[in-house]
Design a protein around this motif. Structure first.
Motif, mmCIF file in Angstrom:
data_model
loop_
_atom_site.group_PDB
_atom_site.id
_atom_site.type_symbol
_atom_site.label_atom_id
_atom_site.label_comp_id
_atom_site.label_asym_id
_atom_site.label_seq_id
_atom_site.Cartn_x
_atom_site.Cartn_y
_atom_site.Cartn_z
ATOM 1 N N ALA A 90 39.405 -13.716 -49.504
ATOM 2 C CA ALA A 90 40.114 -13.323 -50.723
ATOM 3 C C ALA A 90 40.014 -11.834 -51.020
ATOM 4 O O ALA A 90 40.846 -11.291 -51.757
ATOM 5 N N GLU A 91 39.001 -11.144 -50.455
ATOM 6 C CA GLU A 91 38.780 -9.743 -50.788
ATOM 7 C C GLU A 91 39.070 -8.780 -49.635
ATOM 8 O O GLU A 91 38.935 -7.578 -49.799
ATOM 9 N N VAL A 92 39.442 -9.275 -48.464
ATOM 10 C CA VAL A 92 39.721 -8.400 -47.324
ATOM 11 C C VAL A 92 41.018 -7.637 -47.577
ATOM 12 O O VAL A 92 42.064 -8.237 -47.853
ATOM 13 N N GLN A 93 40.956 -6.315 -47.476
ATOM 14 C CA GLN A 93 42.110 -5.461 -47.727
ATOM 15 C C GLN A 93 42.578 -4.708 -46.483
ATOM 16 O O GLN A 93 43.701 -4.221 -46.458
ATOM 17 N N GLU A 94 41.728 -4.607 -45.457
ATOM 18 C CA GLU A 94 42.059 -3.801 -44.281
ATOM 19 C C GLU A 94 41.621 -4.509 -43.014
ATOM 20 O O GLU A 94 40.554 -5.109 -42.961
ATOM 21 N N ILE A 95 42.462 -4.459 -41.989
ATOM 22 C CA ILE A 95 42.095 -4.938 -40.661
ATOM 23 C C ILE A 95 42.083 -3.735 -39.719
ATOM 24 O O ILE A 95 42.944 -2.859 -39.786
ATOM 25 N N VAL A 96 41.073 -3.685 -38.845
ATOM 26 C CA VAL A 96 40.882 -2.571 -37.925
ATOM 27 C C VAL A 96 40.889 -3.112 -36.503
ATOM 28 O O VAL A 96 40.042 -3.937 -36.146
ATOM 29 N N LEU A 97 41.832 -2.663 -35.703
ATOM 30 C CA LEU A 97 41.887 -3.024 -34.288
ATOM 31 C C LEU A 97 40.979 -2.081 -33.519
ATOM 32 O O LEU A 97 41.135 -0.861 -33.586
ATOM 33 N N LEU A 98 40.029 -2.652 -32.790
ATOM 34 C CA LEU A 98 39.077 -1.857 -32.027
ATOM 35 C C LEU A 98 39.498 -1.812 -30.560
ATOM 36 O O LEU A 98 39.812 -2.842 -29.965
ATOM 37 N N GLY A 99 39.512 -0.608 -29.990
ATOM 38 C CA GLY A 99 39.863 -0.479 -28.583
ATOM 39 C C GLY A 99 39.555 0.911 -28.074
ATOM 40 O O GLY A 99 39.679 1.893 -28.800
ATOM 41 N N ASP A 100 39.144 1.007 -26.828
ATOM 42 C CA ASP A 100 38.845 2.286 -26.201
ATOM 43 C C ASP A 100 40.036 2.663 -25.337
ATOM 44 O O ASP A 100 40.333 2.006 -24.344
ATOM 45 N N VAL A 101 40.745 3.719 -25.714
ATOM 46 C CA VAL A 101 41.987 4.070 -25.031
ATOM 47 C C VAL A 101 41.919 5.404 -24.320
ATOM 48 O O VAL A 101 42.906 5.884 -23.802
ATOM 49 N N ARG A 102 40.762 6.054 -24.287
ATOM 50 C CA ARG A 102 40.648 7.368 -23.663
ATOM 51 C C ARG A 102 40.363 7.219 -22.173
ATOM 52 O O ARG A 102 39.290 6.784 -21.782
ATOM 53 N N TRP A 103 41.327 7.587 -21.353
ATOM 54 C CA TRP A 103 41.177 7.374 -19.921
ATOM 55 C C TRP A 103 40.178 8.327 -19.294
ATOM 56 O O TRP A 103 39.716 8.112 -18.176
ATOM 57 N N THR A 104 39.801 9.420 -19.958
ATOM 58 C CA THR A 104 38.854 10.368 -19.374
ATOM 59 C C THR A 104 37.464 9.780 -19.235
ATOM 60 O O THR A 104 36.639 10.302 -18.491
ATOM 61 N N ASP A 105 37.183 8.692 -19.962
ATOM 62 C CA ASP A 105 35.867 8.070 -19.877
ATOM 63 C C ASP A 105 35.784 7.028 -18.769
ATOM 64 O O ASP A 105 34.732 6.435 -18.557
ATOM 65 N N ILE A 220 51.451 -6.369 -15.143
ATOM 66 C CA ILE A 220 50.177 -6.197 -15.824
ATOM 67 C C ILE A 220 49.876 -7.436 -16.652
ATOM 68 O O ILE A 220 50.720 -7.919 -17.399
ATOM 69 N N ARG A 221 48.666 -7.950 -16.528
ATOM 70 C CA ARG A 221 48.306 -9.187 -17.208
ATOM 71 C C ARG A 221 47.619 -8.926 -18.537
ATOM 72 O O ARG A 221 46.878 -9.781 -19.017
ATOM 73 N N THR A 222 47.823 -7.795 -19.090
ATOM 74 C CA THR A 222 47.209 -7.465 -20.374
ATOM 75 C C THR A 222 48.233 -6.774 -21.258
ATOM 76 O O THR A 222 49.287 -6.346 -20.806
ATOM 77 N N ARG A 223 47.885 -6.661 -22.531
ATOM 78 C CA ARG A 223 48.751 -6.010 -23.517
ATOM 79 C C ARG A 223 48.065 -4.748 -24.012
ATOM 80 O O ARG A 223 46.846 -4.684 -24.119
ATOM 81 N N ALA A 224 48.863 -3.747 -24.342
ATOM 82 C CA ALA A 224 48.342 -2.485 -24.851
ATOM 83 C C ALA A 224 48.062 -2.598 -26.347
ATOM 84 O O ALA A 224 48.606 -3.454 -27.046
ATOM 85 N N ASP A 225 47.184 -1.707 -26.832
ATOM 86 C CA ASP A 225 46.854 -1.704 -28.256
ATOM 87 C C ASP A 225 48.089 -1.441 -29.107
ATOM 88 O O ASP A 225 48.218 -1.995 -30.208
ATOM 89 N N ALA A 226 48.989 -0.581 -28.631
ATOM 90 C CA ALA A 226 50.189 -0.274 -29.406
ATOM 91 C C ALA A 226 51.070 -1.499 -29.585
ATOM 92 O O ALA A 226 51.688 -1.682 -30.637
ATOM 93 N N GLU A 227 51.127 -2.357 -28.574
ATOM 94 C CA GLU A 227 51.924 -3.569 -28.690
ATOM 95 C C GLU A 227 51.369 -4.478 -29.786
ATOM 96 O O GLU A 227 52.126 -5.074 -30.561
ATOM 97 N N ILE A 228 50.056 -4.591 -29.864
ATOM 98 C CA ILE A 228 49.436 -5.425 -30.899
ATOM 99 C C ILE A 228 49.655 -4.794 -32.271
ATOM 100 O O ILE A 228 49.981 -5.488 -33.247
ATOM 101 N N LEU A 229 49.501 -3.474 -32.357
ATOM 102 C CA LEU A 229 49.684 -2.794 -33.628
ATOM 103 C C LEU A 229 51.111 -2.953 -34.137
ATOM 104 O O LEU A 229 51.341 -3.303 -35.306
#
Length: 502
Positions: A90-105, A220-229
């Motif tokens: 009843a009090e949740v106001q924000e959802i945060v999608l967590l993901g590591d998208v930096r390819w340099t790592d 590709i058998r996965t989805r990108a973070d942007a697609e979910i967003l």
């Protein structure tokens, strides 16, 4: 006469009942918990005694208004459980999608296992094709089965359990994406676990033993973070989302951008905050995604652009991507009829000074502001009737015809024309010469031998026409506008030159 043995006579005992923490009223318990316990201790205390359960439950529901979502099965199960709880949901106001998208790592071994599309986008795609309900191997098998089918299910169909759970959040208004936690909230995931999951999920197919055979054309058998967003932003079953926060860049594709540019729900966004750890270079996925978000948010009221620290920027160059982000394809500047606040945050750059300090490990903090290619006066004048707050931190602006100091004068003039302006800040950090530029009286004698050093007293340099604006030009502008350095002598606040109110 009767005598009593006083030693053996029973003595009356007073029963004194001590008040413990279990006897305190709920109001005092809430104050004790809020002052003496951390957010991580409250859930543990909630399970320690039945007396604490209702108090801790109410406290958690009131203070934890953020729900983190990660594409692993454990996180998804927790999301379903929290959304099913009558008080927590009843009090949740924000959802945060967590993901590591930096390819340099990504290490070299993982890079070799990435497919061509993943390598070109430079990002990992951690979300399975179907809703993750079991272990990683089981989810991969289900994703492979979905891929083998004639039609791969779209996000709304594949992640129907997630959408149905989020429908139970009546106060949901904000969606974010970040590579780590943004603060207290439900269902947090460690940063190392986020990175590890993304790399494991994006492992390429097994190499064929016979290298002469051609590799099958595997998708590709996965989805990108942007697609979910984008899927959550455009989902009509969810409550209207009015706030968006992107802490880093997201990969996307042409099909997702087409869906993003045609969705009508983006017009409901009232607050957008975009972070970038590098410039929003035009024609890149990051720039295109941010541009489409801004163009379609026709009801935008609050815009915040944050440039994170870049250690590789050492010269006084201008950023052309800023203008491209706020302009349409036809060249016109984006206009929001209800824009109330405009914020640009630029960090202090870190420079490795090799001239006056022979030690290569010596790092000096440079205060040179970033120079953005944008008609700041034109932007402010276009929104003069609605702007109430303007904050420009460590930023200068220039156009193709005007240098930064000229744009500074014009920007202050445009701010003075804003009707509803109530708060304005425009800081420009002082960036002086080297010590070797000073004479015996400790006065600056000019550029001298440092004229070719872009890290010495130069705020802006036009490489094409070789025009230069140095520290003296900014100092003269501050003196003309009646602006002094702050108490520590670090920067000028040209917002002081703006007349606010009647």
């Amino acid at each position: 006469m009767v005598f009593r043995d006083l030693k053996r006579a029973p003595r009356p005992r007073l029963t004194i009942r001590k008040t413990g923490i279990l006897d305190l009223p709920a109001e005092l318990l809430v104050q004790i918990f809020a002052n003496d316990l951390s957010t991580l201790d409250i859930p543990r205390l909630r399970l320690s005694n039945s007396v604490f359960t209702p108090v801790c439950t109410s406290w958690l529901a009131e203070h934890l208004t953020r729900l983190y979502i990660h594409p692993n099965a454990v996180s998804m199960k927790h999301v379903l459980d929290i959304c099913a709880h009558p008080l927590f949901a009843a009090e949740v106001q924000e959802i945060v999608l967590l993901g590591d998208v930096r390819w340099t790592d990504i290490d070299r071994k993982t890079r070799k296992q990435m497919t061509g599309e993943e390598w070109r986008s430079g990002k990992l795609r951690p979300w399975p094709l179907v809703f993750p309900a079991g272990h990683l191997e089981e989810d991969r098998a289900r994703s492979a089965a979905a891929e083998a089918s004639a039609v791969v299910p779209v996000f709304g169909e594949a992640y129907a359990p997630l959408i149905q759970a989020l429908e139970k959040l009546p106060k949901l208004r904000m969606i974010s994406h970040a590579d780590s936690g943004l603060g207290p909230g439900w269902n947090q995931t460690k940063r190392d676990a986020i990175r590890t999951f993304a790399m494991r999920q994006s492992e390429g197919p097994v190499e064929l033993e016979n290298k002469t055979k051609s590799k099958p054309n595997t998708r590709i058998r996965t989805r990108a973070d942007a697609e979910i967003l984008v899927g959550l932003l455009s989902c009509p079953a969810l409550p209207v989302l009015t706030e968006l926060l992107l802490k880093n860049g997201l990969p996307t594709s042409a099909g997702q951008l087409q869906m993003l540019s045609t969705t009508e729900r983006l017009a409901n966004l009232e607050t957008i905050e975009l972070h970038s750890d590098s410039f929003w270079a035009p024609s890149t996925n990051r720039h295109t995604l941010g541009h489409h978000l801004l163009v379609n948010a026709t009801r935008l009221q609050h815009l915040k652009l944050v440039y994170n620290l870049n250690t590789y920027i050492k010269d006084a160059r201008r950023d052309d991507s800023f203008a491209a982000l706020l302009h349409t394809n036809s060249g016109d500047m984006i206009h929001w009829p209800a824009l109330k606040s405009f914020v640009v945050l630029s960090p202090q750059l870190v420079i490795l000074h090799r001239y006056t300090h022979p030690n290569i490990g010596t790092v000096l903090h440079s205060s040179r502001p970033l120079c953005h290619s944008l008609d700041i006066a034109g932007f402010i004048s276009a929104h003069a009737g609605t702007l109430e707050r303007v904050e420009l931190r460590n930023s200068l602006f220039c156009t193709a015809r005007e240098m930064p100091v000229a744009c500074l004068y014009e920007g202050v003039k445009a701010l003075n024309g804003c009707e509803r302006l109530r708060e304005v800040t425009w800081t420009v950090s002082e960036f002086e010469h080297h010590e070797e530029c000073k004479d015996k009286r400790r006065r600056y004698t000019g550029f001298g031998g440092c004229v070719r050093r872009l890290d010495c007293g130069i705020y802006y340099r036009d490489v094409v026409s070789d025009r230069i604006e140095g520290a003296g030009d900014v100092e003269q502008a501050a003196q003309t506008l009646g602006v002094d350095l702050d108490e520590e002598g670090r920067f000028w606040d040209f917002g002081v030159a703006v007349q606010i109110g009647p």
